[in-house]
Design an enzyme around this catalytic site. Structure first.
Site, PDB file in Angstrom:
ATOM      1  N   GLY A  34       0.780  -1.227   0.000  1.00 12.80           N
ATOM      2  CA  GLY A  34       0.000   0.000   0.000  1.00 12.80           C
ATOM      3  C   GLY A  34       0.808   1.271   0.000  1.00 12.80           C
ATOM      4  N   MET A  35       1.134   1.734   1.203  1.00 10.94           N
ATOM      5  CA  MET A  35       1.800   3.023   1.320  1.00 10.94           C
ATOM      6  C   MET A  35       2.960   2.982   2.311  1.00 10.94           C
ATOM      7  SD  MET A  35      -1.118   5.019   3.550  1.00 10.94           S
ATOM      8  CE  MET A  35      -0.052   6.385   4.021  1.00 10.94           C
ATOM      9  N   LYS A  56       6.608   1.572  11.056  1.00 11.05           N
ATOM     10  CA  LYS A  56       5.923   1.684   9.760  1.00 11.05           C
ATOM     11  C   LYS A  56       6.503   2.901   9.039  1.00 11.05           C
ATOM     12  CE  LYS A  56       1.145   1.672   8.050  1.00 11.05           C
ATOM     13  NZ  LYS A  56      -0.274   1.618   8.495  1.00 11.05           N
ATOM     14  N   ASP A 162     -12.395   1.694   8.184  1.00 10.34           N
ATOM     15  CA  ASP A 162     -11.817   0.485   7.591  1.00 10.34           C
ATOM     16  C   ASP A 162     -11.904  -0.681   8.576  1.00 10.34           C
ATOM     17  OD1 ASP A 162     -10.654  -1.044   5.631  1.00 10.34           O
ATOM     18  OD2 ASP A 162      -8.603  -0.443   6.086  1.00 10.34           O
TER      19      ASP A 162
END
Length: 597
Positions: A34-35, A56, A162
């Site tokens: 993803g990112m 992260k 989400d």
């Protein structure tokens, strides 16, 4: 460690095992998606202090994209303000080599999608009470986020957006954490890109239609999670994204749990259907309301399952994986990243690579794709750890079909089980200071901590001058458990004293004149006894008695109780628990108690 860690920035911002990022040493990469890229790291301190964390790091290709930078910063800003037992903890936001990173809590657990699949494979399907317990905890964590206020005292109105099984982590110590606030937003924010964000299969109707979302949108998504856990089926069949959004946002009837599993309890189905109402006004109006309804069902079903039972279940389902994960983590913690140490870790990782089950193919493929050959074994083994870390890879597409994963238990190293510690018995008395005896052996004044007892039944007694003695048989069922016994002793009644005989009246010399009988004075009406309310939560659950009156099963919420000092009896037959506590009920107020028995 014997060899200094590599200095950060050694190769134009590239991260590798042993790199120092702030005060954290990188251990092994976990995923690229993803990112962000995800790393397992450790923080070291004085006197051998060490702590595992997850870092992260924003993907380098997205640093020039304002939208993704804002999403990354939103996750850090919002989640860092959340501190709750059922929400993953964010420690800090940092920047290194022109790249931002988030340091977050390490979670030893599995997401609910993995739990459901692994349970089915090993013939240990999740029971309805277990499903409800986990979702109830998730609702509690979400309600905390929804109602969180900022440092200025103003509500943040956070909406996760989400909620899905992949973002709910059941931990091996018997807990559940909501993770990945990467696309969360507050009601004061607006989506500038116009893109739908979140997993389409778990979107609320208003979210699928692109309308404004609120806390009730997360309730709908959590209702889908519970539907799938209870029925062991997908909420909606596989279909294209456009058709899926049209189905959720349309008007056609949505499936009912008992259509998929005819023996779903009707009351539980009613709770699920209320969470899945298309119109927000007909839904539970908050995650707290959803949580309360689930807790009520657990009480009615007589199965208020606790954290210990959740932990026991997860250890049964994931026994092999837990062992392998701990071997890898321990090896990574001890590695000094010299050439010989890296080779040793390489051999162990290759031996364990066959048990990385639990990570969906869509994730493991994204982990391995494009990785240099010399690093693919690390990434393959990292898949074993990824699902335990509470780390979400934020993507704006519906996840691919969940494939079946074959789990092969091939431990290369036998880990010696820790020696079982003896059970611990804590004896408290009300009032304190009473003399405590166990099995006829006097130990001294309360409170007492006894650690040398054998497994089995023991007679606990308490005596105190001027009070009625109290005793109870306590069962110590297993090594390492901690049992708390509270003995309440009532004051002895004062001795009765016979009233003196009244002297006989003298004999009158003459008949007295009749006197008109005095009108009896009206008896004053007794004042109604003052009342207070009691809110009581115990772990494990207990049935609460006030004298012979049953108040109900915990948690008790605002139950009327006479004001004053009251002795309550707490009973749990399953745990062979029978305790008494003394509480002071304040008139016209709610007394709140939380006990771990």
């Amino acid at each position: 460690m014997s060899v200094p860690a590599r200095q950060a920035g050694r190769s134009a911002g590239a991260w590798e095992p042993g790199t120092l990022v702030g005060r954290y040493m990188l251990l092994t990469p976990l995923a690229q998606g993803g990112m962000a890229e995800i790393w397992l790291a450790r923080a070291s301190g004085l006197q051998g202090f060490e702590k595992l964390v997850v870092i992260k790091r924003m993907d380098a290709a997205l640093r020039s994209e304002p939208e993704y930078v804002e999403m990354f910063l939103t996750e850090a800003r919002l989640a860092a303000q959340l501190s709750h037992p059922h929400v993953v903890q964010i420690y800090e936001l940092g920047e290194q080599d022109d790249s931002m990173y988030i340091v977050m809590e390490y979670l030893d657990g599995e997401n609910l999608a993995v739990v459901r699949r692994a349970a089915a494979r090993c013939g240990q399907p999740m029971s309805d009470p277990l499903c409800v317990r986990l979702v109830s905890w998730a609702a509690e964590g979400l309600h905390y986020a929804h109602t969180r206020v900022g440092h200025d005292g103003q509500p943040l109105h956070i909406v996760h957006r989400d909620v899905s099984p992949q973002n709910l982590i059941a931990t091996m110590d018997g807990n559940l954490k909501v993770v990945d606030f990467g696309i969360a937003k507050t009601l004061t924010q607006h989506t500038h890109s116009g893109k739908l964000k979140g997993k389409f299969a778990y979107m609320a109707p208003e979210q699928a239609r692109g309308e404004r979302v609120d806390a009730r949108s997360d309730v709908f998504a959590l209702g889908i999670v519970l539907f799938e856990l209870v029925t062991k089926t997908r909420f909606l069949p596989k279909m294209g994204d456009t058709e899926l959004l049209a189905t959720i946002g349309g008007t056609a009837p949505l499936p009912r749990p008992r259509e998929r599993r005819s023996d779903v309890p009707p009351r539980l189905e009613a709770v699920i259907l209320k969470a899945l109402e298309r119109e927000r006004e007909a839904r539970f109006q908050s995650a707290r309301d959803f949580h309360d309804a689930l807790e009520s069902w657990l009480q009615e079903a007589g199965r208020p399952i606790n954290g210990g039972e959740v932990a026991d279940y997860l250890h049964t389902v994931f026994a092999d994986r837990i062992q392998a994960r701990r071997q890898l983590i321990e090896k990574a913690m001890r590695t000094d990243f010299t050439a010989s140490a890296a080779q040793s870790f390489d051999r162990l990782a290759r031996a364990q690579s066959g048990i990385r089950g639990g990570l969906g193919a869509e994730q493991s493929n994204s982990v391995l794709a494009g990785a240099p050959k010399r690093h693919r074994w690390v990434m393959a083994v990292a898949a074993l750890l990824l699902v335990s870390l509470g780390v979400g890879l934020t993507v704006a597409v519906r996840p691919a079909q969940e494939p079946s994963v074959v789990v092969q238990a091939r431990p290369a190293v036998v880990v010696e089980a820790p020696k079982a510690s003896p059970p611990v018995l804590l004896v408290e008395t009300v009032p304190a200071g009473a003399t405590v005896s166990v099995d006829g052996r006097e130990l001294g004044p309360s409170p007492q901590r006894i650690e040398n007892l054998t497994i089995g039944d023991h007679l606990v007694q308490a005596t105190l001058a001027g009070h009625v003695s109290s005793e109870r048989t306590v069962t110590l069922a297993r090594a390492g458990e901690r049992v708390v016994v509270q003995l309440a002793m009532l004051p002895e009644a004062p001795p009765k004293v016979d009233a003196p005989l009244e002297p006989e009246p003298p004999t009158p010399k003459e008949s007295p004149r009749p006197v008109a009988a005095a009108k009896p004075k009206p008896k004053p009406k007794p004042k109604p006894a003052e009342q207070g309310k009691l809110t009581l939560k115990t772990t494990p659950w207990t049935t609460v008695y006030l004298g012979k009156q049953k108040l109900g099963d915990t948690p008790l919420i605002n139950v009327p109780v006479p004001a004053g000092r009251q002795v309550l009896r707490l009973v749990n037959p399953e745990k062979k628990l029978d305790s008494s506590i003394e509480v002071e009920i304040v008139p016209n107020e709610t007394t709140v108690k939380k006990l771990s028995l």
